[in-house]
Write a protein that holds these residues in place. Structure first.
Motif, mmCIF file in Angstrom:
data_model
loop_
_atom_site.group_PDB
_atom_site.id
_atom_site.type_symbol
_atom_site.label_atom_id
_atom_site.label_comp_id
_atom_site.label_asym_id
_atom_site.label_seq_id
_atom_site.Cartn_x
_atom_site.Cartn_y
_atom_site.Cartn_z
ATOM 1 N N THR A 77 -31.698 -12.849 -24.226
ATOM 2 C CA THR A 77 -31.051 -12.605 -25.514
ATOM 3 C C THR A 77 -29.605 -13.095 -25.506
ATOM 4 O OG1 THR A 77 -32.454 -10.694 -26.010
ATOM 5 C CG2 THR A 77 -30.346 -10.822 -27.161
ATOM 6 N N ASP A 82 -29.931 -13.452 -30.274
ATOM 7 C CA ASP A 82 -30.793 -12.316 -30.579
ATOM 8 C C ASP A 82 -31.856 -12.636 -31.626
ATOM 9 O OD1 ASP A 82 -29.044 -11.316 -33.217
ATOM 10 O OD2 ASP A 82 -27.807 -11.978 -31.544
ATOM 11 N N GLY A 346 -26.765 -7.786 -24.931
ATOM 12 C CA GLY A 346 -28.214 -7.866 -24.744
ATOM 13 C C GLY A 346 -28.633 -7.497 -23.335
#
Length: 408
Positions: A77, A82, A346
């Motif tokens: 990510t 994302d 992330g």
């Protein structure tokens, strides 16, 4: 480019709530599949005549896939963005559910292949936590992130409750293929909504999302939150996995009342998540609140160990342990992401998710082994001990943070 600029600059106050809504839907879809399959053991056994050992592998496959993949998805990510990861995760999970539905058309499906498909669905679904969390974190300011993430975390028990009712019911009345087709449609539809309407906002556009550039893997503050997440998942999972057995077999509570008590745990736990998220945004005291939750939860668990023969008191204490074990999630995930910084959020969320799922897997195993050798008092005493270990971990990172601020 013009669209992204328009959205990010002209309409942030409205658009961020749409982003939160999409993140909630993604988590609901994931949780509905994860929990719905896990509670469908009786239907699986009746329809396909699996043995208990085969059933255990099938029901645990999604959770194992999620637990093993969340950390890797966090790294992915941060590297690729994302939005891309969230779309890929939901769409590919939907495709996997479609293949599972097709596979279950056969009268005697091979349990190993079914386990593999569900394991793959778990691996792909493991991308949703870190990617949706980073999306939400990037669109909300520090004064709202705890509240937003708490709402997102509340989507997990909501989705789980929907899956608990819907998936076994569909499976019993229309076959398991219908259940997995529904999950596939919801997953793919959500991925299309994200592809068409979600704009990825770069963390660099927000100066307050965090400026720590080093990897969370080397960040002691993030590790402190990750270890705490694993420890605080123990009381939550103890109540979720063995609370019904404790109430029914040890305290002789009726099944109707067992269901009612566990619903109370879910509803009040979710409500406290949102409340703590909102209040800690104002006071900026997330670590302190998590310490307080851990302390009270440990005391309640210890009291449950000491007074396990007192029916009404034990019921009240069990409910309290379940509620507190669920209340920390939103602010815990928020704090980990903030400590990591926007570019690395992330990874931090993936680390947190891995700790939670591994603890969710290990807690029932530990409790079942304790019960084979000892009694419920030892079980709740062990839960109290593991919960209280959260406090020195969090005190350590909060004191080191305070000393670093004093030097500055």
């Amino acid at each position: 480019m013009s669209k992204e600029s328009h959205i990010s600059e002209d309409t942030p106050s409205k658009y961020r709530w749409f982003i939160l809504g999409v993140g909630v839907v993604a988590q609901v879809v994931f949780a509905a599949g994860f929990t719905g399959v896990a509670v469908s053991g009786v239907v699986f056994k009746n329809e396909f005549d699996f043995s208990m050992s085969q059933l255990g592998m099938i029901l645990g496959a999604i959770g194992l896939g999620v637990g093993l993949s969340e950390f890797v998805w966090g790294l992915v990510t941060d590297k690729y963005g994302d939005k891309k990861v969230l779309i890929f995760g939901l769409f590919s999970m939907g495709v996997t559910y479609s293949f599972t539905a097709l596979f279950l058309v056969f009268e005697s499906p091979n349990y190993l292949f079914l386990t593999l498909l569900l394991f793959l669905a778990g691996i792909l679904g493991g991308s949703i936590n870190s990617s949706s969390g980073k999306t939400i974190m990037s669109w909300f300011s520090d004064g709202e992130r705890g509240f937003a993430m708490s709402i997102r975390q509340t989507a997990i028990p909501v989705g789980g409750s929907i899956g608990t009712v819907l998936i076994p019911w569909l499976a019993q009345n229309n076959g398991f293929s219908a259940s997995f087709i529904l999950l596939a449609i919801l997953s793919v539809l959500t991925s299309l909504i994200i592809w068409l309407f979600v704009v990825e906002k770069k963390p660099s556009n927000q100066v307050d999302i965090g400026c720590i550039e080093r990897s969370p893997i080397g960040n002691y503050k993030v590790w402190g939150m990750v270890i705490s997440a694993g420890l605080l998942t123990v009381p939550q999972m103890a109540v979720i996995s063995f609370g019904a057995i404790y109430l029914k077999n040890h305290l002789n509570v009726s099944l109707l009342n067992v269901s009612m008590f566990l619903i109370i745990v879910q509803v009040l736990g979710a409500s406290l998540r949102v409340y703590f998220g909102k209040s800690t945004d104002r006071k900026n005291n997330r670590i302190g609140v998590v310490i307080a939750i851990a302390f009270i939860c440990a005391i309640m668990s210890l009291s449950l160990a000491l007074f396990t023969s007192y029916k009404l008191l034990s019921i009240a204490l069990l409910i309290a342990v379940g509620i507190l074990g669920s209340a920390w999630h939103g602010i815990g995930f928020t704090e980990a992401a903030i400590q990591a910084g926007g570019h690395r959020a992330g990874t931090a969320l993936g680390m947190m998710g891995t700790a939670v799922f591994l603890s969710s897997f290990l807690t029932p195993v530990i409790i079942s082994n304790i019960l084979q050798l000892h009694n419920w008092s030892i079980v709740w005493g062990a839960v109290s001990l593991l919960t209280i270990l959260t406090i020195p971990v969090l005190f350590c990172i909060s004191s080191r943070h305070a000393r670093s601020e004093q030097r500055v």
